[in-house]
Design an enzyme around this catalytic site. Structure first.
Site, PDB file in Angstrom:
ATOM      1  N   LYS A  75       3.218  -1.675   5.843  1.00  0.00           N
ATOM      2  CA  LYS A  75       3.831  -1.280   4.575  1.00  0.00           C
ATOM      3  C   LYS A  75       5.193  -0.649   4.842  1.00  0.00           C
ATOM      4  CE  LYS A  75       2.670   1.537   0.480  1.00  0.00           C
ATOM      5  NZ  LYS A  75       1.619   2.365  -0.144  1.00  0.00           N
ATOM      6  N   SER A 145       0.777   1.309  -4.676  1.00  0.00           N
ATOM      7  CA  SER A 145       2.066   0.943  -4.126  1.00  0.00           C
ATOM      8  C   SER A 145       1.976   0.021  -2.912  1.00  0.00           C
ATOM      9  CB  SER A 145       2.815   2.220  -3.714  1.00  0.00           C
ATOM     10  OG  SER A 145       2.102   2.941  -2.719  1.00  0.00           O
ATOM     11  N   SER A 169      -3.226   4.003  -4.458  1.00  0.00           N
ATOM     12  CA  SER A 169      -2.341   2.945  -3.974  1.00  0.00           C
ATOM     13  C   SER A 169      -2.931   2.042  -2.913  1.00  0.00           C
ATOM     14  CB  SER A 169      -1.050   3.561  -3.415  1.00  0.00           C
ATOM     15  OG  SER A 169      -0.291   4.140  -4.434  1.00  0.00           O
TER      16      SER A 169
END
Length: 436
Positions: A75, A145, A169
């Site tokens: 990520k 996210s 997330s």
């Protein structure tokens, strides 16, 4: 079957047995990315040449660790020394950290091939949304996210990927993309080198396509007792059914998935008990938001001062305390969380694990709305390990999952229980064919 469609644990076994090379696996994933990612948009940065070269080198060596030869997505708010870390922020385009984040270092030193950086909501918190789309229906969000990580694993572009959770997330995108996700106990995986939003909440986790995949990564991170606890018999398990104090926010698809999971477990001989949490838990979502926004003031103050109008207004709002969060509110939220942690773990004398929704329902349409974390926030603040399991599909054909929850630092037992519960719950996850 093309190697990209294997689970991480299947690929690891084949590599160990000499039936698959890391290079073949990486090349297969790259081909899948080239075919699919122009539409899905899961990746912000790929270094295909380096990934192939790294895999080729690993194929010459004895196994380095549990993740030897396996591809991993990172990520893009987690630092990588050999790739940009942009945080999906216009003010950090091209930024090159000096060293890997601790979690990336552990993965590399366990033999993983870092394939690239996956798209994320800006700083994994607010501002810009990821360009990523849900691979099951491109008109819908993959969640956030951890948008790119969830979509890349869900679309069979990579076997494993890091996500993070401050509210919901990590587990929510697992549900939206029909994959498995582990949010470990808070503090059990180092966050050094990952952009901080909330010190009290931020947790690094990972995605895979099976419980075995999650356990493989957990063993690399040496989570306490992983691999040392035998999977229990289904008939011995007591599962607490927890609709949580926020059940009014459930959507029809989420309610159906939860009911299906309960019925499948009941039919398999699992004992189900209803769990209604005590009244203080009603305030946990508000407490989570208070802590997240209150600690976000400190996390984004330097960027607000440095970048001024170039930085999204969301971060100025946090730095300037737009919500008017007082020290008294912060202390009250911290104290409520501490009280509820003790109270929650005391309940486990009556059952083995909690089953609860992972998301309200199917992934919303559009990319800006990444989904509501109402069914995740409380568990994040409780610091407990959460494991997302695919369950069914909703009326739009999109995945809807559930999650199981255990006490703090009981990650190994959670994985052991998931090994027998997941095959009962997860009967309808679509299986990809090589021409998908």
């Amino acid at each position: 079957m093309e190697p990209c469609f294997l689970t991480a644990s299947e690929a690891a076994t084949r590599i160990r047995d000499g039936k698959l090379t890391s290079e073949a696996l990486i090349r297969s994933c790259i081909e899948r990315i080239e075919a699919r990612d122009p539409q899905v948009k899961a990746w912000l940065h790929l270094d295909k040449g380096k990934a192939i070269a790294t895999a080729r080198e690993l194929d010459k060596r004895p196994a380095m660790g549990a993740l030897h030869g396996l591809p991993f997505g990172v990520k893009d708010m987690i630092d990588t020394a050999d790739m940009p870390t942009t945080y999906n922020s216009p003010v950090f385009q091209g930024y090159r950290p000096a060293r890997d984040a601790a979690c990336v270092g552990v993965a590399r030193l366990s033999g993983a091939v870092i394939l690239g950086k996956t798209d994320t909501v800006e700083f994994a918190s607010a501002g810009r949304r990821a360009a990523t789309r849900n691979p099951k229906n491109l008109a819908h969000t993959p969640g956030g996210s951890s948008s790119g990580s969830g979509a890349a694993v869900g679309d069979r572009q990579v076997q494993l990927a890091f996500g993070t959770q401050t509210g919901g997330s990590h587990i929510r995108p697992a549900s939206f993309n029909g994959i498995y996700g582990l949010k470990p106990t808070w503090g059990s995986v180092s966050r050094e080198g990952a952009k901080q939003y909330s010190n009290m909440l931020d947790t690094i986790g990972w995605y895979g396509r099976s419980v075995d995949d999650l356990a493989l990564v957990a063993s690399a991170f040496r989570l306490h007792d992983v691999g040392g606890i035998a999977a229990p018999e289904l008939s011995t398990l007591k599962v607490a059914i927890c609709r949580s104090p926020f059940w009014s926010k459930i959507e029809p698809a989420g309610e159906k998935a939860f009911d299906i999971a309960c019925e499948r477990l009941k039919q398999a001989g699992v004992t189900l008990v209803e769990l209604t949490l005590p009244a203080p838990f009603d305030g946990m979502v508000e407490a989570q938001n208070t802590i997240m926004m209150g600690e976000g003031r400190a996390s984004f103050l330097d960027a607000a001062l440095e970048f001024g109008d170039r930085l999204h207004q969301d971060f100025h709002d946090r730095a300037n305390n737009k919500l008017g969060i007082t020290p008294e509110k912060m202390i009250a939220a911290y104290d409520l969380a501490a009280d509820c942690r003790r109270a929650f773990e005391a309940l486990y004398v009556d059952f083995d694990v909690v089953l609860t929704p992972a998301a309200p329902g199917e992934a919303p349409e559009g990319s800006y709305n990444t989904g509501n974390h109402i069914f995740n926030a409380m568990w994040t603040l409780l610091h407990v390990p959460c494991l997302g399991i695919p369950c069914t599909t909703g009326p739009k054909g999109l995945p809807v999952g559930v999650q199981i929850v255990a006490p703090r630092f009981d990650d190994a037992r959670l994985l052991a229980m998931a090994a027998v519960l997941a095959p009962v719950i997860d009967l309808e996850t679509p299986h990809y064919s090589a021409d998908a």
